[in-house]
Design a protein around this motif. Structure first.
Motif, PDB file in Angstrom:
ATOM      1  N   CYS A  15       0.709  -1.315   0.044  1.00  0.00           N
ATOM      2  CA  CYS A  15       0.024  -0.112  -0.140  1.00  0.00           C
ATOM      3  C   CYS A  15       0.897   1.235  -0.087  1.00  0.00           C
ATOM      4  O   CYS A  15       1.686   1.464   1.229  1.00  0.00           O
ATOM      5  N   PRO A  16       0.705   2.254  -1.085  1.00  0.00           N
ATOM      6  CA  PRO A  16       1.481   3.362  -1.151  1.00  0.00           C
ATOM      7  C   PRO A  16       1.114   4.380   0.078  1.00  0.00           C
ATOM      8  O   PRO A  16       2.010   5.211   0.332  1.00  0.00           O
ATOM      9  N   ARG A  17      -0.045   4.244   0.400  1.00  0.00           N
ATOM     10  CA  ARG A  17      -0.286   5.113   1.495  1.00  0.00           C
ATOM     11  C   ARG A  17      -0.389   4.936   2.898  1.00  0.00           C
ATOM     12  O   ARG A  17      -0.998   5.355   3.881  1.00  0.00           O
ATOM     13  N   LYS A  18       0.384   3.529   3.361  1.00  0.00           N
ATOM     14  CA  LYS A  18       0.167   2.819   4.353  1.00  0.00           C
ATOM     15  C   LYS A  18      -1.198   2.836   5.141  1.00  0.00           C
ATOM     16  O   LYS A  18      -1.179   3.149   6.533  1.00  0.00           O
ATOM     17  N   ALA A  19      -1.865   2.397   4.307  1.00  0.00           N
ATOM     18  CA  ALA A  19      -3.370   2.760   5.012  1.00  0.00           C
ATOM     19  C   ALA A  19      -3.961   1.406   5.579  1.00  0.00           C
ATOM     20  O   ALA A  19      -4.879   1.287   6.097  1.00  0.00           O
ATOM     21  N   ASN A  55      -9.554   7.061   5.929  1.00  0.00           N
ATOM     22  CA  ASN A  55      -8.872   8.457   5.579  1.00  0.00           C
ATOM     23  C   ASN A  55      -7.631   8.390   4.857  1.00  0.00           C
ATOM     24  O   ASN A  55      -7.441   9.334   4.028  1.00  0.00           O
ATOM     25  N   ARG A  56      -7.132   7.384   4.830  1.00  0.00           N
ATOM     26  CA  ARG A  56      -5.639   7.266   4.024  1.00  0.00           C
ATOM     27  C   ARG A  56      -5.901   6.427   2.674  1.00  0.00           C
ATOM     28  O   ARG A  56      -5.333   6.883   1.710  1.00  0.00           O
ATOM     29  N   CYS A  57      -6.750   5.626   2.802  1.00  0.00           N
ATOM     30  CA  CYS A  57      -7.055   4.910   1.542  1.00  0.00           C
ATOM     31  C   CYS A  57      -7.556   5.811   0.169  1.00  0.00           C
ATOM     32  O   CYS A  57      -8.297   6.692   0.332  1.00  0.00           O
ATOM     33  N   ILE A  58      -6.842   5.446  -0.802  1.00  0.00           N
ATOM     34  CA  ILE A  58      -7.253   6.360  -1.987  1.00  0.00           C
ATOM     35  C   ILE A  58      -7.951   5.591  -3.229  1.00  0.00           C
ATOM     36  O   ILE A  58      -8.221   5.989  -4.099  1.00  0.00           O
ATOM     37  N   CYS A 104      -6.702   2.854  -4.765  1.00  0.00           N
ATOM     38  CA  CYS A 104      -5.931   2.533  -5.806  1.00  0.00           C
ATOM     39  C   CYS A 104      -5.921   1.125  -6.451  1.00  0.00           C
ATOM     40  O   CYS A 104      -5.849   1.017  -7.508  1.00  0.00           O
TER      41      CYS A 104
END
Ligand code: SF4
Ligand code: SF4
Ligand code: SF4
Lengths: 193, 67
Positions: free
Chosen positions: B23-27, B41-44, B46
């Protein structure tokens, strides 16, 4: 960004498999990757071993992704069910106990040492070239052959599912992974009481 | 507001952490060694984790999140 040291644990896993071709007694080291995950889960209630340190998961990931050896297809549904997962764990443990029994028989002198590695629980492969230190008690060598058989067999299965499905497919039915998750469940239930 | 988010089927998650690593957002995190959870809140959305998951139990869904 510099990778943390544990991202290189795949080299340890690869080295372990290679060493078994040279001297079977190295197989004993494999006990570490049997007990460490269980200790982490029992003590901390996490799957930190799977999530961070396991070299085998990293190895499959590397081969599947960097070397593009994986078809990257979803596993069949039946393989991701709890039935299959715990079924495989049960089968694996029965085979493991059988291996221990053979070791005990050799210890008692009721059976001779078999200088073979048993692949996929069926095929006996002559492995005497790796039987170099012959002065240790026979049961010590027998356990090494047996344990190495377990490790090589599971690697082969993991490689097959890595190629056919997603790189880390092995993690779906890995007995270590199932056991550590079960331990975490038990721990949490105790904690909640 | 509707947002694309990763949804994980907890019941079959093996907590292997493959999704966490990519995960690129560390979500994503693994909760108590039992299953993966997504920080909304972090997940986009992708979908990288969904592709990675060996059990293929992550789906990307359009969900209503708090205003
Ligand atoms: S499930 Fe098995 S192979 Fe995968 S990370 Fe955990 S211990 Fe390693
Ligand atoms: S990759 Fe899939 S099975 Fe593994 S922890 Fe993430 S959601 Fe669970
Ligand atoms: S969809 Fe993308 S951002 Fe969201 S959890 Fe998965 S990898 Fe992370």
């Amino acid at each position: 960004m510099k990778k943390p040291w544990y991202e290189y644990m795949w080299t340890v896993s690869a080295l372990y498999l290679i060493l078994g071709f040279f001297n079977i007694l190295f197989a004993w080291l494999g006990l570490l990757c049997f007990f460490i995950p269980l200790i982490i889960s029992a003590a901390k209630g996490t799957k930190a071993y799977c999530n961070k340190y396991c070299g085998r998961g990293q190895l499959f990931s590397l081969l599947g992704k960097k070397f593009r050896l994986s078809r990257n297809k979803p596993m069949p549904r039946w393989m991701t069910t709890k039935w299959f997962r715990y079924g495989f764990l049960t089968f694996f443990m029965i085979m493991f106990i059988q291996m221990i029994i053979v070791t005990v028989l050799v210890f008692k002198g009721a059976r001779g040492l078999s200088e073979t590695v048993k692949l996929l629980w069926v095929f006996r492969v002559p492995w005497s070239w790796a039987y170099r230190i012959t002065w240790v008690p026979a049961w010590v060598s027998q356990f090494a052959f047996g344990f190495y058989s377990v490790m090589l067999t599971s690697t082969i299965l993991g490689l097959i599912t890595m190629i056919l499905f997603k790189p880390r497919s092995w993690c779906v039915y890995c007995p270590m992974g199932s056991m550590t998750q079960l331990l975490c469940q038990v721990r949490l239930r105790k904690y909640e009481q | 507001m509707a947002k694309k988010l990763a949804q994980i089927d907890k019941a079959v998650c093996v907590a292997c952490g493959s999704c966490v690593k990519v995960c690129p957002r560390k979500a994503i995190s693994i909760w108590q060694g039992l299953y993966a959870i997504v920080d909304e809140n972090r997940c986009i959305g992708c979908g990288i984790c969904a592709k990675e998951c060996p059990a293929s139990i992550i789906s990307i869904e359009r969900l209503e999140v708090g205003a």
